[in-house]
Design an enzyme around this catalytic site. Structure first.
Site, mmCIF file in Angstrom:
data_model
loop_
_atom_site.group_PDB
_atom_site.id
_atom_site.type_symbol
_atom_site.label_atom_id
_atom_site.label_comp_id
_atom_site.label_asym_id
_atom_site.label_seq_id
_atom_site.Cartn_x
_atom_site.Cartn_y
_atom_site.Cartn_z
ATOM 1 N N ASP A 209 -3.492 -0.152 -5.927
ATOM 2 C CA ASP A 209 -2.098 0.052 -5.541
ATOM 3 C C ASP A 209 -1.301 -1.244 -5.490
ATOM 4 O O ASP A 209 -0.075 -1.214 -5.432
ATOM 5 C CB ASP A 209 -1.995 0.802 -4.202
ATOM 6 N N ASN A 210 -1.956 -2.376 -5.489
ATOM 7 C CA ASN A 210 -1.238 -3.658 -5.506
ATOM 8 C C ASN A 210 -2.208 -4.784 -5.829
ATOM 9 O O ASN A 210 -3.431 -4.604 -5.798
ATOM 10 C CB ASN A 210 -0.550 -3.938 -4.158
ATOM 11 N N CYS B 193 0.795 -1.231 0.000
ATOM 12 C CA CYS B 193 0.000 0.000 0.000
ATOM 13 C C CYS B 193 0.828 1.282 0.000
ATOM 14 O O CYS B 193 0.791 2.050 -0.956
ATOM 15 C CB CYS B 193 -0.928 0.037 1.214
#
Length: 429
Positions: free
Chosen positions: A259-260, A25
């Site tokens: 974000d991931n 994050c």
């Protein structure tokens, strides 16, 4: 996410090869904000020691983040939702600190929550409870963005960034979606519950096959993640309809990304991210744009997300993925046999991170579909995958690859790890 796909992806563009610079994050969000690799903005992980929202970040990279640039171009800017994991803590300036460039600021203090959280509203503390109508964070940030659109000046451009907690833990669904997906389980294909043979030691430690307790845990998490995303789907629909009603839809870019990535059972790891494999570094990326705006798309610079370059129709041939592991000095009481230095330990003593889960990778797409990774550990461990023949990264082929190719990938990695500015975006390194 049918509404999101129809309203953004199908109405615009969906990128099949989008990757994050780091699968966690805070450093990933910092890359999105700055367009820099983690080794440039120095945010290494989610901890304060890892520079997440730290004074060093605030005095340096945050002062040149893209909202600062937009503000100088007279954009009206609005932020709502999760910011950086350590934001709002005493050591990072409390909730009174508002990052530069934002006109309207409605940021969550700390990590993801859906109820019982604290917001910084333009630098003032705002407490929230557990009333769905008033407090459910995904809906709240939507409603405030709709008010922003009503109150803005139509003579100036605007930028809105919404960061809902979903589908992050604790996976609290809205009441109307709590019974959805009750029969759904995590997919059992690819690398699901496969042994982490010839991989970094952290991938070799989970029990294989997975015990039923871990399987039940990850299936429950998988269902709840989907439940929370239904509110995000509603959020996208409401925003698109609002822009349409304001006659701004054909004059607005809408980016949808994350974000991931995330894993649920791959290589017998129950749940988390932080690993170098495609399931953790590959992210969704969709873009809604009017046909009248498409000619201007070439001027948009979004360097923190490694999608194929639109400039001149060429693709960036390779890019860097890097991560600095987190651990605890003391052993986890639930997992003492593994000793100190680990973190994120889940049921059945499976730990997802460690100090020496620290690596850097070169991921290629154009010339070869390869991934080459080096670990900063006592083994100097190396992993290499051919994703054309082995899309699920089951076999580490480091001992089978031509040594000249390994040397070339190593040299690329060295150069990428030390790159700065334009050199990080060069098509040849």
């Amino acid at each position: 996410m049918k509404k999101t796909k129809a309203l953004i992806g199908d109405a615009g563009a969906t990128f099949s090869n989008a990757f994050t610079a780091t699968p966690l994050c805070c450093p990933s969000r910092s890359s999105i904000l700055t367009g820099q690799y983690p080794h440039n903005h120095s945010v290494r992980n989610n901890s304060l020691d890892g520079n997440c929202s730290s004074p060093l970040w605030q005095k340096g990279p945050e002062t040149t983040a893209f909202p600062v640039y937009l503000s100088k171009q007279h954009y009206q800017t609005f932020y709502a939702g999760k910011y950086l994991n350590q934001y709002g803590k005493k050591e990072t300036g409390n909730v009174g600190y508002v990052p530069p460039g934002w006109d309207q600021w409605h940021a969550l203090m700390g990590n993801s929550q859906y109820y019982n959280y604290t917001l910084s509203v333009n630098g003032k503390e705002e407490q929230h409870g557990d009333n769905y109508e008033k407090d459910y964070l995904t809906d709240l940030i939507l409603n405030r963005s709709l008010h922003f659109l009503d109150d803005r000046s139509p003579q100036r451009p605007f930028f809105i960034m919404l960061s809902p907690p979903a589908p992050h833990s604790p996976w609290t669904a809205a009441p109307q979606y709590e019974k959805n997906f009750t029969d759904v389980k995590a997919p059992r294909d690819g690398s699901f519950d496969k042994p982490g043979k010839d991989k970094h030691w952290l991938l070799r430690q989970p029990s294989n096959p997975m015990p039923s307790t871990s399987l039940n845990f990850l299936d429950n998490a998988y269902r709840k993640r989907w439940q929370t995303l239904l509110s995000v789907d509603d959020m996208v629909e409401a925003l698109v309809k609002k822009l349409e009603g304001l006659k701004e839809l054909n004059n607005t870019y809408i980016f949808y990304t994350s974000d991931n990535g995330y894993h649920t059972g791959q290589f017998s790891l129950p749940i988390d991210k932080r690993q170098l494999y495609d399931f953790d570094i590959r992210i969704p990326l969709m873009l809604h744009l009017s046909i009248y705006l498409s000619i201007h798309l070439l001027s948009i610079n979004h360097t923190s997300i490694h999608a194929p370059e639109l400039r001149n129709g060429t693709a960036r041939p390779y890019f860097l993925v890097e991560y600095t592991g987190e651990g605890h000095l003391d052993p986890d009481p639930a997992c003492p046999k593994l000793g100190p230095g680990l973190s994120q330990c889940f049921p059945d003593c499976v730990c997802e991170d460690a100090y020496n889960n620290t690596y850097a990778c070169v991921r290629t797409l154009a010339e070869h579909n390869l991934q080459y990774c080096e670990f900063a550990d006592t083994e100097s461990f190396v992993e290499v995958y051919n994703l054309t023949s082995d899309p699920h990264q089951l076999e580490n082929i480091v001992k089978k690859v031509d040594p000249t190719l390994l040397q070339a990938m190593n040299q690329r990695l060295i150069k990428l790890q030390s790159c700065e500015g334009d050199s990080c975006r060069a098509t040849k390194i």
